[in-house]
Design an enzyme around this catalytic site. Structure first.
Site, PDB file in Angstrom:
ATOM      1  N   CYS A 113       0.817  -1.222   0.000  1.00 43.06           N
ATOM      2  CA  CYS A 113       0.000   0.000   0.000  1.00 43.06           C
ATOM      3  C   CYS A 113       0.850   1.272   0.000  1.00 43.06           C
ATOM      4  O   CYS A 113       0.311   2.376  -0.138  1.00 43.06           O
ATOM      5  CB  CYS A 113      -0.939  -0.011   1.187  1.00 43.06           C
ATOM      6  N   HIS A 250      -3.709   6.511   2.259  1.00 40.28           N
ATOM      7  CA  HIS A 250      -4.136   5.188   1.831  1.00 40.28           C
ATOM      8  C   HIS A 250      -5.491   4.859   2.448  1.00 40.28           C
ATOM      9  O   HIS A 250      -5.727   5.120   3.630  1.00 40.28           O
ATOM     10  CB  HIS A 250      -3.080   4.160   2.254  1.00 40.28           C
ATOM     11  N   ASN A 280     -10.194  -1.353   0.172  1.00 36.51           N
ATOM     12  CA  ASN A 280      -8.749  -1.108   0.157  1.00 36.51           C
ATOM     13  C   ASN A 280      -8.184  -1.661  -1.152  1.00 36.51           C
ATOM     14  O   ASN A 280      -8.206  -2.866  -1.381  1.00 36.51           O
ATOM     15  CB  ASN A 280      -8.144  -1.823   1.381  1.00 36.51           C
TER      16      ASN A 280
HETATM   17  N1  ACO Z   1     -17.528  -9.677   9.995  1.00 39.29           N
HETATM   18  C1  ACO Z   1     -17.934  -9.909  11.268  1.00 39.29           C
HETATM   19  N2  ACO Z   1     -17.067 -10.053  12.303  1.00 39.29           N
HETATM   20  C2  ACO Z   1     -15.766  -9.970  12.032  1.00 39.29           C
HETATM   21  C3  ACO Z   1     -15.277  -9.729  10.731  1.00 39.29           C
HETATM   22  C4  ACO Z   1     -16.210  -9.596   9.691  1.00 39.29           C
HETATM   23  N3  ACO Z   1     -15.854  -9.365   8.416  1.00 39.29           N
HETATM   24  N4  ACO Z   1     -13.920  -9.685  10.766  1.00 39.29           N
HETATM   25  C5  ACO Z   1     -13.556  -9.888  12.046  1.00 39.29           C
HETATM   26  N5  ACO Z   1     -14.675 -10.054  12.821  1.00 39.29           N
HETATM   27  C6  ACO Z   1     -14.759 -10.300  14.258  1.00 39.29           C
HETATM   28  C7  ACO Z   1     -13.526 -10.973  14.810  1.00 39.29           C
HETATM   29  O1  ACO Z   1     -13.601 -12.368  14.669  1.00 39.29           O
HETATM   30  C8  ACO Z   1     -13.564 -10.532  16.250  1.00 39.29           C
HETATM   31  O2  ACO Z   1     -14.504 -11.333  16.940  1.00 39.29           O
HETATM   32  P1  ACO Z   1     -14.219 -11.814  18.462  1.00 39.29           P
HETATM   33  O3  ACO Z   1     -14.128 -10.559  19.264  1.00 39.29           O
HETATM   34  O4  ACO Z   1     -15.388 -12.668  18.769  1.00 39.29           O
HETATM   35  O5  ACO Z   1     -12.906 -12.555  18.404  1.00 39.29           O
HETATM   36  C9  ACO Z   1     -14.143  -9.116  16.193  1.00 39.29           C
HETATM   37  O6  ACO Z   1     -14.805  -9.034  14.919  1.00 39.29           O
HETATM   38  C10 ACO Z   1     -13.083  -8.033  16.275  1.00 39.29           C
HETATM   39  O7  ACO Z   1     -12.012  -8.362  15.362  1.00 39.29           O
HETATM   40  P2  ACO Z   1     -10.777  -7.400  15.213  1.00 39.29           P
HETATM   41  O8  ACO Z   1      -9.838  -7.984  14.197  1.00 39.29           O
HETATM   42  O9  ACO Z   1     -10.223  -7.079  16.558  1.00 39.29           O
HETATM   43  O10 ACO Z   1     -11.506  -6.121  14.583  1.00 39.29           O
HETATM   44  P3  ACO Z   1     -10.960  -4.669  14.371  1.00 39.29           P
HETATM   45  O11 ACO Z   1     -11.863  -3.700  15.002  1.00 39.29           O
HETATM   46  O12 ACO Z   1      -9.480  -4.563  14.675  1.00 39.29           O
HETATM   47  O13 ACO Z   1     -11.109  -4.488  12.787  1.00 39.29           O
HETATM   48  C11 ACO Z   1      -9.788  -4.525  10.777  1.00 39.29           C
HETATM   49  C12 ACO Z   1     -10.404  -5.346  11.903  1.00 39.29           C
HETATM   50  C13 ACO Z   1     -10.909  -3.869   9.999  1.00 39.29           C
HETATM   51  C14 ACO Z   1      -8.982  -5.440   9.878  1.00 39.29           C
HETATM   52  C15 ACO Z   1      -8.857  -3.421  11.374  1.00 39.29           C
HETATM   53  O14 ACO Z   1      -8.008  -4.005  12.325  1.00 39.29           O
HETATM   54  C16 ACO Z   1      -8.042  -2.703  10.336  1.00 39.29           C
HETATM   55  O15 ACO Z   1      -8.544  -1.898   9.556  1.00 39.29           O
HETATM   56  N6  ACO Z   1      -6.713  -2.910  10.336  1.00 39.29           N
HETATM   57  C17 ACO Z   1      -5.804  -2.154   9.451  1.00 39.29           C
HETATM   58  C18 ACO Z   1      -5.829  -2.645   8.038  1.00 39.29           C
HETATM   59  C19 ACO Z   1      -4.843  -1.820   7.224  1.00 39.29           C
HETATM   60  O16 ACO Z   1      -4.549  -0.677   7.519  1.00 39.29           O
HETATM   61  N7  ACO Z   1      -4.310  -2.371   6.171  1.00 39.29           N
HETATM   62  C20 ACO Z   1      -3.372  -1.568   5.392  1.00 39.29           C
HETATM   63  C21 ACO Z   1      -2.447  -2.340   4.720  1.00 39.29           C
HETATM   64  S1  ACO Z   1      -3.185  -3.494   3.595  1.00 39.29           S
HETATM   65  C22 ACO Z   1      -1.912  -3.914   2.514  1.00 39.29           C
HETATM   66  O17 ACO Z   1      -0.793  -3.515   2.666  1.00 39.29           O
HETATM   67  C23 ACO Z   1      -2.229  -4.833   1.363  1.00 39.29           C
END
Ligand code: ACO
Length: 325
Positions: A113, A250, A280
């Protein structure tokens, strides 16, 4: 001899097929409510039959059409992608052939990214050297081919698309500064495109073919390291948030933009966002956003605005450029 570079034209292209959050519910245990509230993403464009070079070629053709330049006047094409059609020929070489840019050298740049900002900085140096006059920098991805479409932790986040810019010689400085970083020691938090060893002489290995991400740690990395890098860039140029028109970041997660705006003491209105429509798109996200802002008239490309452009992701990589656009 040295000279200056400027972004003279912008373009973007995305596949026509749109996949709404609600359609993903049929493939995995998720919901529109979870995806939209946790990420700001509502839909994404997913390719049916176009590969990365096809999307990038559409961008390159638009850049030629908008500028009126003949293809043989293009000196180079740098294409940022983590989803090439093939390792060889490069996706950039395919685009070079498709648009008949016979005098251009072309290569892919792999920095996830951050790919577009790394490529843009590199391209600026090529023009600043005085040796080249005109180049294309394109970010293009078909991330849909790298995803496990039953894994809700990644499949809901990504989309396909391409965006790019034409760089020309300028009369004054437009690229004011940059800070680029890589921390390979944290690289395994984001993995895709694993090419496992496989030969009669290697020990067996079992590569994981799908994109994998430690979402929470990448989220924290973005807020901590990327915000600090933007702050350092502004401080090193004696600039405050008041003097920045826009932050083109990004497009990974709307919550990252909200928290970053707060940490920088800025306003969310200065952080354009389009992840609701595209998800993304990795290296393509910043040039798609820039192209949309130019279309909508908020970014003028007349040298009157000051912008920060910042990418972050796999590697881990991150970088920020301070620009007069
Ligand atoms: N639908 C429903 N529930 C979900 C989903 C989904 N799609 N995905 C995860 N959950 C659940 C998990 O299982 C977890 O459940 P639990 O509490 O029972 O274990 C709960 O939701 C919370 O999961 P987290 O992973 O802690 O959720 P978070 O609020 O951190 O959001 C996310 C996840 C969206 C991936 C976030 O962490 C994020 O945006 N991270 C950064 C991504 C990024 O910046 N990427 C850039 C680089 S990409 C590249 O370089 C190609």
């Amino acid at each position: 001899m040295t000279s200056f570079a400027k972004i003279s034209h912008v373009a973007h292209y995305v596949p026509k097929q749109v996949i709404e959050n609600n359609q993903l519910v049929q493939l995995m245990d998720t919901s529109d409510e979870w995806i939209a509230s946790r990420t700001g993403i509502r839909r994404r464009h997913i390719t049916r039959n176009e590969d990365t070079s096809d999307l990038a070629t559409q961008v390159a053709k638009q850049l030629l059409q908008k500028s009126g330049y003949a293809p043989e006047t293009i000196d180079f094409i740098i294409l940022a992608t983590i989803t090439p059609d093939s390792a060889m020929p490069s996706t950039a070489a395919r685009v070079q052939a498709n648009i008949c840019a016979s005098q251009a050298f072309a290569y892919d740049l792999v920095a996830a990214c951050s790919g577009f900002v790394f490529a843009l900085s590199t391209a600026e140096k090529l023009i600043a050297s005085g040796r080249y006059k005109r180049g294309m920098v394109i970010g293009a991805e078909t991330l849909s081919k790298t995803l496990d479409w039953s894994d809700r932790s990644t499949a809901v986040l990504f989309g396909d698309g391409a965006g790019g810019v034409l760089l020309d010689v300028a009369e004054q400085l437009h690229f004011l500064g940059e800070i680029h970083r890589t921390d390979g020691s944290r690289g395994m938090d984001l993995q895709s495109g694993v090419l496992g060893l496989s030969s009669p002489f290697s020990e067996t290995s079992v590569p994981h073919p799908y994109l994998k991400m430690e979402g929470r740690s990448i989220f924290e990395f973005a807020l901590r390291d990327v915000t600090k890098t933007i702050q350092d860039l502004l401080i090193s140029h004696d600039l405050s948030d008041d003097e920045i028109d826009y932050y083109l970041l990004h497009q990974a997660n709307r919550r990252i933009l909200e928290k970053m705006a707060k940490k920088l003491g800025s306003h969310l209105a200065k952080f354009p966002a389009n992840m609701a429509e595209y998800g993304n798109t990795s290296a393509a996200s910043i040039p798609i956003l820039l192209s949309e802002c130019v279309e909508q008239g908020s970014i003028l490309l007349d040298g009157s605005q000051t912008l920060v452009m910042s990418g972050f992701g796999g590697g881990l990589t991150w970088g920020a450029i301070l620009l007069k656009l």
